[in-house]
Design a protein around this motif. Structure first.
Motif, PDB file in Angstrom:
ATOM      1  N   SER A 173      92.394  29.978 -70.474  1.00 35.32           N
ATOM      2  CA  SER A 173      93.588  29.455 -71.136  1.00 35.32           C
ATOM      3  C   SER A 173      94.836  29.800 -70.347  1.00 35.32           C
ATOM      4  O   SER A 173      94.850  30.741 -69.543  1.00 35.32           O
ATOM      5  N   ARG A 174      95.882  29.042 -70.587  1.00 37.52           N
ATOM      6  CA  ARG A 174      97.166  29.273 -69.913  1.00 37.52           C
ATOM      7  C   ARG A 174      98.300  28.796 -70.798  1.00 37.52           C
ATOM      8  O   ARG A 174      98.215  27.734 -71.410  1.00 37.52           O
ATOM      9  N   LEU A 175      99.392  29.578 -70.843  1.00 39.15           N
ATOM     10  CA  LEU A 175     100.596  29.148 -71.555  1.00 39.15           C
ATOM     11  C   LEU A 175     101.543  28.492 -70.547  1.00 39.15           C
ATOM     12  O   LEU A 175     101.673  28.965 -69.411  1.00 39.15           O
ATOM     13  N   VAL A 176     102.207  27.422 -70.966  1.00 33.08           N
ATOM     14  CA  VAL A 176     103.122  26.696 -70.079  1.00 33.08           C
ATOM     15  C   VAL A 176     104.547  26.841 -70.616  1.00 33.08           C
ATOM     16  O   VAL A 176     104.831  26.433 -71.738  1.00 33.08           O
ATOM     17  N   PRO A 177     105.448  27.439 -69.801  1.00 33.44           N
ATOM     18  CA  PRO A 177     106.783  27.779 -70.294  1.00 33.44           C
ATOM     19  C   PRO A 177     107.727  26.578 -70.371  1.00 33.44           C
ATOM     20  O   PRO A 177     107.504  25.553 -69.723  1.00 33.44           O
ATOM     21  N   LYS A 178     108.812  26.778 -71.127  1.00 34.82           N
ATOM     22  CA  LYS A 178     109.840  25.739 -71.259  1.00 34.82           C
ATOM     23  C   LYS A 178     110.387  25.343 -69.894  1.00 34.82           C
ATOM     24  O   LYS A 178     110.695  24.169 -69.656  1.00 34.82           O
ATOM     25  N   THR A 179     110.496  26.316 -68.979  1.00 38.66           N
ATOM     26  CA  THR A 179     111.099  26.028 -67.677  1.00 38.66           C
ATOM     27  C   THR A 179     110.309  24.980 -66.882  1.00 38.66           C
ATOM     28  O   THR A 179     110.879  24.310 -66.023  1.00 38.66           O
ATOM     29  N   SER A 180     109.004  24.830 -67.199  1.00 40.25           N
ATOM     30  CA  SER A 180     108.223  23.810 -66.495  1.00 40.25           C
ATOM     31  C   SER A 180     108.685  22.402 -66.819  1.00 40.25           C
ATOM     32  O   SER A 180     108.285  21.446 -66.168  1.00 40.25           O
ATOM     33  N   ALA A 190     105.666  35.863 -73.898  1.00 35.88           N
ATOM     34  CA  ALA A 190     105.661  34.531 -73.273  1.00 35.88           C
ATOM     35  C   ALA A 190     105.365  33.429 -74.289  1.00 35.88           C
ATOM     36  O   ALA A 190     105.783  32.282 -74.097  1.00 35.88           O
ATOM     37  N   TRP A 191     104.678  33.775 -75.368  1.00 33.36           N
ATOM     38  CA  TRP A 191     104.360  32.755 -76.385  1.00 33.36           C
ATOM     39  C   TRP A 191     105.616  32.000 -76.840  1.00 33.36           C
ATOM     40  O   TRP A 191     105.602  30.798 -76.998  1.00 33.36           O
ATOM     41  N   ARG A 192     106.696  32.752 -77.108  1.00 31.75           N
ATOM     42  CA  ARG A 192     107.885  32.093 -77.688  1.00 31.75           C
ATOM     43  C   ARG A 192     108.688  31.308 -76.648  1.00 31.75           C
ATOM     44  O   ARG A 192     109.524  30.493 -76.998  1.00 31.75           O
ATOM     45  N   ASN A 193     108.436  31.577 -75.375  1.00 31.94           N
ATOM     46  CA  ASN A 193     109.104  30.809 -74.317  1.00 31.94           C
ATOM     47  C   ASN A 193     108.252  29.639 -73.852  1.00 31.94           C
ATOM     48  O   ASN A 193     108.598  28.980 -72.884  1.00 31.94           O
ATOM     49  N   SER A 194     107.120  29.447 -74.507  1.00 31.90           N
ATOM     50  CA  SER A 194     106.197  28.421 -74.020  1.00 31.90           C
ATOM     51  C   SER A 194     106.185  27.196 -74.918  1.00 31.90           C
ATOM     52  O   SER A 194     106.512  27.267 -76.109  1.00 31.90           O
ATOM     53  N   VAL A 195     105.776  26.086 -74.332  1.00 28.98           N
ATOM     54  CA  VAL A 195     105.675  24.829 -75.066  1.00 28.98           C
ATOM     55  C   VAL A 195     104.213  24.477 -75.310  1.00 28.98           C
ATOM     56  O   VAL A 195     103.839  23.997 -76.372  1.00 28.98           O
ATOM     57  N   PHE A 196     103.366  24.737 -74.306  1.00 31.00           N
ATOM     58  CA  PHE A 196     101.939  24.418 -74.428  1.00 31.00           C
ATOM     59  C   PHE A 196     101.081  25.664 -74.243  1.00 31.00           C
ATOM     60  O   PHE A 196     101.406  26.563 -73.469  1.00 31.00           O
ATOM     61  N   THR A 210     102.945  28.972 -63.305  1.00 31.60           N
ATOM     62  CA  THR A 210     103.422  29.513 -64.588  1.00 31.60           C
ATOM     63  C   THR A 210     103.445  31.032 -64.546  1.00 31.60           C
ATOM     64  O   THR A 210     102.747  31.643 -63.729  1.00 31.60           O
ATOM     65  N   PRO A 211     104.228  31.666 -65.450  1.00 32.60           N
ATOM     66  CA  PRO A 211     104.178  33.124 -65.556  1.00 32.60           C
ATOM     67  C   PRO A 211     102.769  33.551 -65.989  1.00 32.60           C
ATOM     68  O   PRO A 211     102.024  32.739 -66.537  1.00 32.60           O
ATOM     69  N   ASP A 212     102.417  34.808 -65.760  1.00 31.65           N
ATOM     70  CA  ASP A 212     101.065  35.278 -66.044  1.00 31.65           C
ATOM     71  C   ASP A 212     100.888  35.459 -67.556  1.00 31.65           C
ATOM     72  O   ASP A 212     101.191  36.524 -68.105  1.00 31.65           O
ATOM     73  N   ALA A 213     100.413  34.409 -68.247  1.00 32.66           N
ATOM     74  CA  ALA A 213     100.284  34.489 -69.706  1.00 32.66           C
ATOM     75  C   ALA A 213      99.172  33.588 -70.223  1.00 32.66           C
ATOM     76  O   ALA A 213      99.052  32.426 -69.811  1.00 32.66           O
TER      77      ALA A 213
END
Ligand SMILES: Cc1cc2nc3c(=O)[nH]c(=O)nc-3n(C[C@H](O)[C@H](O)[C@H](O)COP(=O)(O)OP(=O)(O)OC[C@H]3O[C@@H](n4cnc5c(N)ncnc54)[C@H](O)[C@@H]3O)c2cc1C
Ligand SMILES: *[C@@H]1O[C@H](CO)[C@@H](O)[C@H](O)[C@H]1NC(C)=O
Ligand SMILES: *[C@@H]1O[C@H](CO)[C@@H](O)[C@H](O)[C@H]1NC(C)=O
Ligand SMILES: *[C@@H]1O[C@H](CO)[C@@H](O)[C@H](O)[C@H]1NC(C)=O
Ligand SMILES: *[C@@H]1O[C@H](CO)[C@@H](O)[C@H](O)[C@H]1NC(C)=O
Ligand SMILES: *[C@@H]1O[C@H](CO)[C@@H](O)[C@H](O)[C@H]1NC(C)=O
Length: 555
Positions: A394-401, A446-452, A487-490
């Motif tokens: 799994s991977r979280l994708v941040p807003k900055t992407s 990182a969860w709260r900064n992520s979109v996906f 992405t950041p490590d999350a």
């Protein structure tokens, strides 16, 4: 010479210590009728293929709900096996009635625990910790057996089976014990209550609760997480037994450190008997559902639209998921007119596909009076496969992407590359991006900064070779690498790569050190160690059925 001798003595003692066991009589002495032993799930088929028992197993082999009721069964079947030694007792998941297949194999215990204790009260859990301390038999917790990281099975262990803790209660004006803050509505559930049961109960009481399918240990996400938070955000109180043997009430006003650890820190801090969740008023949902035959080209188009609009949709309150040929989203904030307007790009995609001659394109937009009414129509039918072998990542994708055309193009290219390796990739819009939380959770910030949140899976056949299994783990890792690079490590600890390269950071980020000190305080002896949990000791013999990290990495 002398030094050499003492080293071998130490080694010998270590081996003896690792091999500690207890007989079933000893287990019975402590736990009475609550103790049991179980053969591997499919064992009856290796004894008598035509027995009623085997027929039931073959019929329900792929049913998660059936498996959940059987102590020795795991939803992902590789966790019933000993992957390192190859011992297993599986049927052919592609055709559970394939008898010749079974005739080629023998049935071995694999990583099915030696003993089970059906938990009905906290004193049994207190006894279990003492028993483990006295005998060296490792203990683990099994609730439903859904775990993708194999944390609820292990050879030579005693399994605390919490599945039957099914009590459920509705509260008005709930106050956590010793706290003064009042919550208008809340629901208390036993650890064994599953989210489908909880949703039905909440609906009957005109309230909404958050979750996906299962428990909240590592966070707990669902399609309403964006606006209503993760399950961890909404946990108000726990009743637990910690490895030091204490029965504790855990909330924001007592055992506060454990409260934070249980809200996102994953397994290994305590055995949970009961928890209370915040319930909020029933929500009206705007829903959209698009489906079409997914090909690499049409999937790329869908991903393009998703990435182009993903951040805006998140800000407008949408949540849901996207996979090959499927787009399912809901929104508790917008009204029907606004929802249609917001989803114009999906309606346009639907038209483009039809114009291009794609058949069977289906688009539905509708309003539902509650979460349950939507869940029953759309979500239940799209649950992940069960009863098979499944490596995961799994991977979280941040807003900055999503910030610039370049970063969006980079994200689309990463998804395309990942999809080529793992076509069953799912992009989940289930992050608490619009929910600030109360600062008392411990999953990675990182969860709260992520979109996906993205999941990537593979599978191998029931009779796969060792090399094929290792290749499966590598494949999901390589798929995730395409996102890791940008992405950041999350990642999500409950749905993570079993061989996540840097799991402490990926699962907990800056919360790890605090979690480790809480782990050391309540479980210094590591009685509740589990794979990639806080304070994980990879050299513990209880992990002897996992492939080693080095083996998977091909080192
Ligand atoms: C089909 C499927 C769908 C899923 N959907 C979602 C989803 O929508 N959202 C989401 O967030 N996750 C989802 N997951 C992942 C899910 O969060 C994990 O599988 C989780 O581990 C399930 O918890 P469990 O207790 O049911 O599983 P188990 O395998 O029974 O337990 C897993 C681990 O959780 C801990 N644990 C369980 N019970 C207790 C207890 N009583 N006390 C202390 N520790 C305990 C233990 O460490 C245990 O080893 C899904 C998984 C599957 C297989
Ligand atoms: C806990 O449950 C066990 C098994 O059902 C029972 O024997 C025991 O008396 C119970 N203990 C308490 C304190 O309720
Ligand atoms: C839930 O709401 C419905 C309709 O508003 C009402 O008829 C019912 O009595 C409510 N149920 C409870 C348990 O409050
Ligand atoms: C939807 O919300 C918008 C913005 O608040 C409002 O202008 C519109 O009248 C609403 N439509 C309906 C059908 O309620
Ligand atoms: C379209 O749907 C029909 C009926 O469900 C099915 O028979 C057909 O194979 C589908 N066509 C494609 C291209 O998926
Ligand atoms: C697994 O079994 C299938 C038949 O069920 C067979 O075709 C395949 O070759 C077997 N694979 C291995 C690795 O033995």
């Amino acid at each position: 010479m002398k030094d050499g001798l003492s080293i071998s003595l130490v080694l010998l003692l270590a081996v003896v210590a690792n091999a500690q066991t207890a007989s079933f009589d000893e287990v019975r002495d402590v736990f009475g009728e609550a103790a049991s032993q179980h053969e591997p799930f499919s064992a009856p088929c290796f004894q008598d293929w035509d027995s009623a028992e085997c027929i039931t197993i073959r019929t329900n082999y792929l049913s998660g709900s059936f498996r959940t009721r059987v102590p020795s069964s795991m939803v992902q079947t590789q966790w019933e096996t000993c992957q390192r030694s190859g011992e297993q007792c599986l049927l052919d998941a592609s055709n559970p009635n394939n008898r010749p297949a079974v005739n080629q194999m023998t049935c071995a215990r694999g990583s099915v625990p030696d003993y089970f204790v059906q938990v009905s009260n906290y004193s049994q859990v207190q006894e279990a910790f003492q028993f483990s301390r006295d005998t060296g038999v490792p203990i683990l917790v099994k609730n439903t057996g859904h775990d993708y990281l194999g944390r609820s099975s292990g050879r030579g262990s005693l399994s605390l089976w919490t599945h039957n803790l099914k009590q459920i209660a509705f509260h008005r004006d709930f106050k956590a014990e010793g706290c003064s803050k009042t919550y208008e509505t809340a629901i208390t559930i036993g650890a064994g209550v599953q989210f489908t049961e909880l949703y039905a109960f909440a609906d009957a009481n005109n309230v909404t609760v958050i979750g996906g399918e299962k428990l909240l240990g590592g966070g707990g996400h669902g399609p309403l997480t964006n606006t209503l938070g993760m399950a961890a955000d909404r946990a108000l109180q726990f009743r637990v037994v910690t490895p030091d043997g204490q029965y504790r009430t855990v909330n924001a006003c007592q055992n506060e450190d454990l409260f934070i650890a249980l809200r996102g820190g994953g397994g290994g801090f305590a055995v949970i008997l009961e928890m209370t969740y915040l319930a909020t008023p029933r929500v009206t949902l705007q829903a959209i559902f698009l489906s079409f035959p997914g090909t690499p080209d049409t999937t790329k188009e869908l991903f393009f639209v998703l990435i182009d609009n993903g951040l805006r949709w998140s800000q407008e309150g949408w949540g849901g998921f996207t996979t090959t040929g499927v787009f399912i989203y809901i929104n508790p904030v917008l009204n029907a007119t606004q929802a249609v307007e917001s989803m114009t790009p999906i309606a346009e995609l639907s038209e483009r596909l039809k114009t291009a001659g794609v058949t069977n394109v289906s688009l539905t937009q509708a309003t539902f009076p509650s979460y349950l009414s939507w869940y029953r129509v759309f979500f239940a039918a799209n649950i992940a496969a069960q009863g098979i072998n499944m490596p995961f990542s799994s991977r979280l994708v941040p807003k900055t992407s999503f910030a610039t055309a370049e970063s969006r193009a980079e994200l689309l290219a990463a998804y395309e590359a990942a999809y080529k390796i793992t076509p069953r990739l799912i992009i989940h819009s289930v992050t608490p991006a619009s929910y600030a939380g109360d600062g008392q959770t411990s999953m990675t910030p990182a969860w709260r900064n992520s979109v996906f949140h993205t999941t990537m899976v593979d599978t191998w056949r029931w009779n796969a070779t060792r090399a094929e299994k290792l290749a499966g783990y590598r494949k999901v890792g390589e798929s995730a690498d395409h996102l890791r690079r940008i992405t950041p490590d999350a990642s999500y600890s409950n749905e993570a790569d079993i061989y996540e390269p840097n799991h402490k950071v990926a699962h907990w980020g800056s919360n790890y050190d605090k979690l480790l000190s809480i782990k050391n305080k309540y479980d210094p002896e590591r009685l509740l160690d589990c794979w990639h949990c806080v304070g994980f000791d990879p050299s513990s013999p209880r992990f002897g059925c996992y492939f080693s990290e080095a083996e998977v990495k091909g080192r």
